[in-house]
Each structure stands twice: as C-alpha cells, then as structure tokens.
Write a protein that holds these residues in place. Sequence first.
Motif, PDB file in Angstrom:
ATOM      1  N   GLN A 216       0.634  -1.265  -0.091  1.00 29.14           N
ATOM      2  CA  GLN A 216       0.109   0.095  -0.092  1.00 29.14           C
ATOM      3  C   GLN A 216       0.880   1.172   0.109  1.00 29.14           C
ATOM      4  O   GLN A 216       0.632   2.303  -0.696  1.00 29.14           O
ATOM      5  N   LYS A 217       1.948   1.224   0.867  1.00 26.74           N
ATOM      6  CA  LYS A 217       2.848   2.338   0.914  1.00 26.74           C
ATOM      7  C   LYS A 217       3.460   2.569  -0.594  1.00 26.74           C
ATOM      8  O   LYS A 217       3.510   3.787  -1.045  1.00 26.74           O
ATOM      9  N   ASP A 218       3.904   1.603  -1.150  1.00 32.31           N
ATOM     10  CA  ASP A 218       4.479   1.515  -2.667  1.00 32.31           C
ATOM     11  C   ASP A 218       3.501   2.151  -3.558  1.00 32.31           C
ATOM     12  O   ASP A 218       3.782   3.121  -4.405  1.00 32.31           O
ATOM     13  N   LEU A 219       2.405   1.701  -3.538  1.00 36.26           N
ATOM     14  CA  LEU A 219       1.208   2.314  -4.426  1.00 36.26           C
ATOM     15  C   LEU A 219       1.121   3.961  -4.394  1.00 36.26           C
ATOM     16  O   LEU A 219       0.989   4.270  -5.477  1.00 36.26           O
TER      17      LEU A 219
ATOM     18  N   TYR B  33       1.203   9.099  -6.297  1.00 37.36           N
ATOM     19  CA  TYR B  33       1.104  10.511  -5.843  1.00 37.36           C
ATOM     20  C   TYR B  33       2.589  11.402  -5.688  1.00 37.36           C
ATOM     21  O   TYR B  33       2.612  12.329  -5.866  1.00 37.36           O
ATOM     22  N   ILE B  34       3.715  10.424  -5.490  1.00 36.42           N
ATOM     23  CA  ILE B  34       4.875  11.170  -5.386  1.00 36.42           C
ATOM     24  C   ILE B  34       5.594  11.272  -6.838  1.00 36.42           C
ATOM     25  O   ILE B  34       5.909  12.197  -7.439  1.00 36.42           O
ATOM     26  N   LEU B  35       5.931  10.025  -7.135  1.00 37.91           N
ATOM     27  CA  LEU B  35       6.157   9.714  -8.830  1.00 37.91           C
ATOM     28  C   LEU B  35       5.413   9.899  -9.875  1.00 37.91           C
ATOM     29  O   LEU B  35       5.984  10.321 -10.926  1.00 37.91           O
ATOM     30  N   GLU B  36       3.921  10.189  -9.763  1.00 37.15           N
ATOM     31  CA  GLU B  36       3.120  10.525 -10.394  1.00 37.15           C
ATOM     32  C   GLU B  36       3.088   9.500 -11.957  1.00 37.15           C
ATOM     33  O   GLU B  36       2.926   9.775 -12.889  1.00 37.15           O
ATOM     34  N   MET B  37       3.151   8.182 -11.440  1.00 36.81           N
ATOM     35  CA  MET B  37       3.121   7.302 -12.475  1.00 36.81           C
ATOM     36  C   MET B  37       1.760   7.065 -12.714  1.00 36.81           C
ATOM     37  O   MET B  37       0.905   7.117 -12.002  1.00 36.81           O
TER      38      MET B  37
ATOM     39  N   VAL C  96      -5.339  -1.650 -10.461  1.00 36.48           N
ATOM     40  CA  VAL C  96      -4.595  -0.545  -9.663  1.00 36.48           C
ATOM     41  C   VAL C  96      -5.362   0.291  -8.912  1.00 36.48           C
ATOM     42  O   VAL C  96      -5.477   0.632  -7.771  1.00 36.48           O
ATOM     43  N   ARG C  97      -6.568   0.896  -9.897  1.00 34.57           N
ATOM     44  CA  ARG C  97      -7.619   1.820  -9.109  1.00 34.57           C
ATOM     45  C   ARG C  97      -8.004   1.128  -7.824  1.00 34.57           C
ATOM     46  O   ARG C  97      -8.338   1.772  -6.831  1.00 34.57           O
TER      47      ARG C  97
END
Length: 133
Positions: free
Chosen positions: A81-84, A89-93, A109-110
């Motif tokens: 969950q942290k990685d997702l 939101y940080i890497l905007e993938m 993913v959603r």
Amino acid sequence: MSLVRTLDSCKTAAYVVYTSRRLAINFMKHRSVQKKHTYYGEDMDLAEKVPSLEGTIEDRIIHQEEIEEMGNAILRLSEKQKDLLYFKYILEMTDTEIAETFGIAPDSVRQYLTRARRAAKELMDKEMNKRAE
C-alpha cells in the motif's frame, strides 16, 4: 565449459536452453526488484510542490499536524500500500506503469489505490479519535 564439453549434443542443447531460460528469469526478477528499490526524484525539488499557506500561524500549525498524522498513517500501511501511494502521488506514475511494476492487471490498480487510501484514512481517524479522548 568443461561440463558442456563432456555432454553429448542433445544434453548440451538442453543444458544451454535451461540455463539461458533460468538466467533470463533471474535477470527479470532482479530488474523488477531494482525498479522497486530505485530512488526516484533525486533531481526533483519536492518543496516546489508544497503549496504555500496563506493565513494565520494557527492554520499553518493545524496543516502541519495534519501532514504529520497523514505521514504516520501511511507509515503504518503495508509495504504494498505504501508503494502504491508513493508511485501514484509522489512519482506520478500512470496506472499502467504501476501495474507493470507490481505485476498486476492495470484495471486493478484503481481498486488497490482506493483500498490504500481508505486504510490510511481509517488509521488517521483512529489516531484523531484517540487524541480527542
């Protein structure tokens, strides 16, 4: 090489095929682990993304406390969950890139992100209720 020289042609071919396949699989697994643990954003200045807060000192303190609570809630989530949340939101993938990284269907993913956000919100609500008591 000494082992390959001692084998007859059929065994040599099988040995080369199985060895090549195993090396390719190991390479792909290693690469996916490296992608997961690669530090992204070394050249990014995340401070530019933080909105400036106009208002009173009290508003800034409240906002800072909310950010800390959110960070604490995210730290208590599972690694997946942290990685997702980090990737989204940080890497905007994109969802497709995240799906490739995790080896899941892009349509899933959603749902995984929704569950991660709900879990973080529940943890934040629990913490806020504890503080209120």
